[in-house]
Design an enzyme around this catalytic site. Structure first.
Site, PDB file in Angstrom:
ATOM      1  N   ALA A  65      37.483  45.089  35.787  1.00 24.72           N
ATOM      2  CA  ALA A  65      36.818  46.233  35.158  1.00 24.72           C
ATOM      3  C   ALA A  65      37.028  47.449  36.044  1.00 24.72           C
ATOM      4  CB  ALA A  65      35.332  45.932  35.003  1.00 24.72           C
ATOM      5  N   GLU A 112      39.196  37.134  33.774  1.00 20.31           N
ATOM      6  CA  GLU A 112      38.339  36.735  32.647  1.00 20.31           C
ATOM      7  C   GLU A 112      39.040  36.992  31.314  1.00 20.31           C
ATOM      8  OE1 GLU A 112      35.201  39.178  34.340  1.00 20.31           O
ATOM      9  OE2 GLU A 112      33.878  37.433  34.358  1.00 20.31           O
ATOM     10  N   GLU A 132      34.356  39.849  42.388  1.00 20.01           N
ATOM     11  CA  GLU A 132      33.206  40.733  42.137  1.00 20.01           C
ATOM     12  C   GLU A 132      32.184  40.671  43.264  1.00 20.01           C
ATOM     13  OE1 GLU A 132      34.573  38.660  39.898  1.00 20.01           O
ATOM     14  OE2 GLU A 132      34.638  39.581  37.913  1.00 20.01           O
TER      15      GLU A 132
HETATM   16  C1  LIG Z   1      34.327  42.452  34.425  1.00 22.97           C
HETATM   17  C2  LIG Z   1      33.384  42.107  35.551  1.00 22.97           C
HETATM   18  C3  LIG Z   1      31.989  42.187  35.059  1.00 22.97           C
HETATM   19  O1  LIG Z   1      33.597  40.767  35.880  1.00 22.97           O
HETATM   20  C4  LIG Z   1      33.489  43.028  36.750  1.00 22.97           C
HETATM   21  C5  LIG Z   1      34.802  43.309  37.395  1.00 22.97           C
HETATM   22  O2  LIG Z   1      35.879  43.022  36.938  1.00 22.97           O
HETATM   23  S1  LIG Z   1      34.632  44.142  38.878  1.00 22.97           S
HETATM   24  C6  LIG Z   1      36.306  44.421  39.424  1.00 22.97           C
HETATM   25  C7  LIG Z   1      36.875  43.239  40.133  1.00 22.97           C
HETATM   26  N1  LIG Z   1      38.156  43.577  40.714  1.00 22.97           N
HETATM   27  C8  LIG Z   1      38.301  43.913  41.996  1.00 22.97           C
HETATM   28  O3  LIG Z   1      37.365  43.953  42.766  1.00 22.97           O
HETATM   29  C9  LIG Z   1      39.719  44.242  42.441  1.00 22.97           C
HETATM   30  C10 LIG Z   1      39.782  45.676  42.941  1.00 22.97           C
HETATM   31  N2  LIG Z   1      41.126  46.015  43.413  1.00 22.97           N
HETATM   32  C11 LIG Z   1      41.609  45.587  44.610  1.00 22.97           C
HETATM   33  O4  LIG Z   1      40.991  44.832  45.335  1.00 22.97           O
HETATM   34  C12 LIG Z   1      42.955  46.091  45.003  1.00 22.97           C
HETATM   35  O5  LIG Z   1      43.255  47.236  44.232  1.00 22.97           O
HETATM   36  C13 LIG Z   1      44.070  45.055  44.806  1.00 22.97           C
HETATM   37  C14 LIG Z   1      43.922  43.893  45.807  1.00 22.97           C
HETATM   38  C15 LIG Z   1      44.120  44.500  43.391  1.00 22.97           C
HETATM   39  C16 LIG Z   1      45.468  45.744  45.078  1.00 22.97           C
HETATM   40  O6  LIG Z   1      45.437  46.393  46.326  1.00 22.97           O
HETATM   41  P1  LIG Z   1      46.576  47.463  46.686  1.00 22.97           P
HETATM   42  O7  LIG Z   1      47.908  46.952  46.348  1.00 22.97           O
HETATM   43  O8  LIG Z   1      46.303  47.894  48.092  1.00 22.97           O
HETATM   44  O9  LIG Z   1      46.331  48.676  45.665  1.00 22.97           O
HETATM   45  P2  LIG Z   1      45.140  49.761  45.707  1.00 22.97           P
HETATM   46  O10 LIG Z   1      45.581  50.957  46.499  1.00 22.97           O
HETATM   47  O11 LIG Z   1      43.846  49.130  46.096  1.00 22.97           O
HETATM   48  O12 LIG Z   1      45.030  50.129  44.146  1.00 22.97           O
HETATM   49  C17 LIG Z   1      45.953  51.026  43.529  1.00 22.97           C
HETATM   50  C18 LIG Z   1      45.123  51.989  42.680  1.00 22.97           C
HETATM   51  O13 LIG Z   1      44.456  51.221  41.682  1.00 22.97           O
HETATM   52  C19 LIG Z   1      43.053  51.464  41.747  1.00 22.97           C
HETATM   53  N3  LIG Z   1      42.326  50.250  41.347  1.00 22.97           N
HETATM   54  C20 LIG Z   1      42.616  48.993  41.653  1.00 22.97           C
HETATM   55  N4  LIG Z   1      41.727  48.172  41.120  1.00 22.97           N
HETATM   56  C21 LIG Z   1      40.845  48.928  40.456  1.00 22.97           C
HETATM   57  C22 LIG Z   1      39.681  48.652  39.695  1.00 22.97           C
HETATM   58  N5  LIG Z   1      39.259  47.390  39.450  1.00 22.97           N
HETATM   59  N6  LIG Z   1      38.994  49.680  39.178  1.00 22.97           N
HETATM   60  C23 LIG Z   1      39.410  50.946  39.353  1.00 22.97           C
HETATM   61  N7  LIG Z   1      40.522  51.283  40.050  1.00 22.97           N
HETATM   62  C24 LIG Z   1      41.213  50.271  40.601  1.00 22.97           C
HETATM   63  C25 LIG Z   1      42.813  51.832  43.196  1.00 22.97           C
HETATM   64  O14 LIG Z   1      41.604  52.525  43.350  1.00 22.97           O
HETATM   65  C26 LIG Z   1      44.034  52.677  43.476  1.00 22.97           C
HETATM   66  O15 LIG Z   1      43.891  53.959  42.909  1.00 22.97           O
HETATM   67  P3  LIG Z   1      43.614  55.269  43.848  1.00 22.97           P
HETATM   68  O16 LIG Z   1      42.244  55.065  44.407  1.00 22.97           O
HETATM   69  O17 LIG Z   1      44.680  55.249  44.876  1.00 22.97           O
HETATM   70  O18 LIG Z   1      43.682  56.416  42.894  1.00 22.97           O
END
Ligand SMILES: CC(C)(O)CC(=O)SCCNC(=O)CCNC(=O)[C@H](O)C(C)(C)COP(=O)(O)OP(=O)(O)OC[C@H]1O[C@@H](n2cnc3c(N)ncnc32)[C@H](O)[C@@H]1OP(=O)(O)O
Length: 258
Positions: A65, A112, A132
């Site tokens: 998300a 999911e 999460e």
């Molecule tokens: C549906 C529910 C209720 O279950 C809730 C959820 O799904 S909560 C979300 C769970 N997901 C996460 O916690 C994963 C978050 N992302 C990461 O940990 C990392 O991005 C990664 C390991 C997948 C990849 O890392 P990396 O290659 O270093 O890329 P980044 O620089 O981190 O990301 C690139 C760019 O994408 C944006 N990004 C990544 N994931 C999300 C996200 N889930 N939501 C919003 N944006 C996301 C990240 O912020 C980067 O953008 P910028 O900040 O550089 O503009």
């Protein structure tokens, strides 16, 4: 229809939805999830389409998300909107088969979403996880329930409590994915499998899908009884007559979805 966050293609009888927010690793924003639901509605309503493939980019199926969109929400915001219900559950409600083709990250809501599909084909670089807990929340789109049914309590509990990711090989060993293929072959392979399904009798495919899904919802004896009744009902279709006649006559069947 013009979409901002997804691409939509058709390949013969197969509808393909490609999640397309590359700068955010396909984070599942409200807008993306709305468009995904609309695209699935359109494929479900299209009689030319027999199966659907849902995929993302090479780097990410979906990284969950959209955290930036969620971060400031209050309890009342999420409770009153029943957040992670509307549109999110569209994939699991599809009656036509939906295949998730996962390359790269399938995290949180991305994992999911893949698990809401009928089965998952994974590329060798796929990574699955429910991280999460590392951002102070927990799975909210079925992760604790579906992952546990796929991989068992021990692995699901470890993944949900630590956020550890599972690679494609472990996901295949654990039964989360049906098959692992090279990254470059993923989309073609998913379309090939979907085409194979789409060439079969759609009503019988839908009955079979419903029966397999019933296994998750009921007891063994009720499930077997349900299966037998649905099996009986295939004999009311002309496709059953055509399929069996084609076998006897040693030719390919020509199913009419009737
Ligand atoms: C549906 C529910 C209720 O279950 C809730 C959820 O799904 S909560 C979300 C769970 N997901 C996460 O916690 C994963 C978050 N992302 C990461 O940990 C990392 O991005 C990664 C390991 C997948 C990849 O890392 P990396 O290659 O270093 O890329 P980044 O620089 O981190 O990301 C690139 C760019 O994408 C944006 N990004 C990544 N994931 C999300 C996200 N889930 N939501 C919003 N944006 C996301 C990240 O912020 C980067 O953008 P910028 O900040 O550089 O503009």
């Amino acid at each position: 229809m013009a979409y901002e966050n997804i691409l939509v293609e058709t390949h013969g009888k197969v509808g393909v939805v490609i999640l397309n927010r590359p700068k955010a690793l396909n984070a599942l924003s409200k807008g993306l999830v709305r468009e995904l639901a609309q695209a699935l509605d359109a494929f479900e309503a299209n009689p030319e389409i027999g199966a659907i493939v849902l995929t993302g980019s090479e780097k990410a199926f979906a990284a969950g998300a959209d955290i930036k969109e969620m971060a400031a929400k209050s309890y009342m915001d999420v409770f009153m909107a029943d957040f992670i219900t509307v549109d999110w559950e569209r994939a699991s409600a599809c009656r036509k088969p939906v295949i998730a083709a996962v390359s790269g990250y399938a995290l949180g809501g991305g994992c999911e979403l893949a698990m809401m599909c009928d089965f998952i084909l994974a590329a060798e670089n796929a990574k699955f996880g429910q991280p999460e807990i590392t951002i102070g929340t927990m799975p909210g789109a079925g992760g604790t329930q579906r992952l546990t049914r796929f991989v068992g309590k021990s692995k699901a509990m470890e993944m949900c409590l630590t956020g550890r990711m599972m690679d494609a090989a472990e996901a295949e060993r654990s039964g989360l994915v049906s098959r692992v293929v090279p990254v470059d072959d993923l989309k073609d392979e998913a379309i090939k499998v979907a085409s194979r399904i789409a060439d079969l009798s759609l009503p019988v495919v839908m009955m079979t899908k419903e029966s397999v899904n019933r296994a998750y919802e009921t007891t063994l004896s009720e499930g077997v009884r349900f299966e037998r009744r649905i099996f009986h009902s295939t004999f009311a279709t002309s496709d059953q007559k055509e399929g069996m006649a084609a076998f006897v006559e040693k030719r390919q069947p020509d199913f009419k979805n009737k």
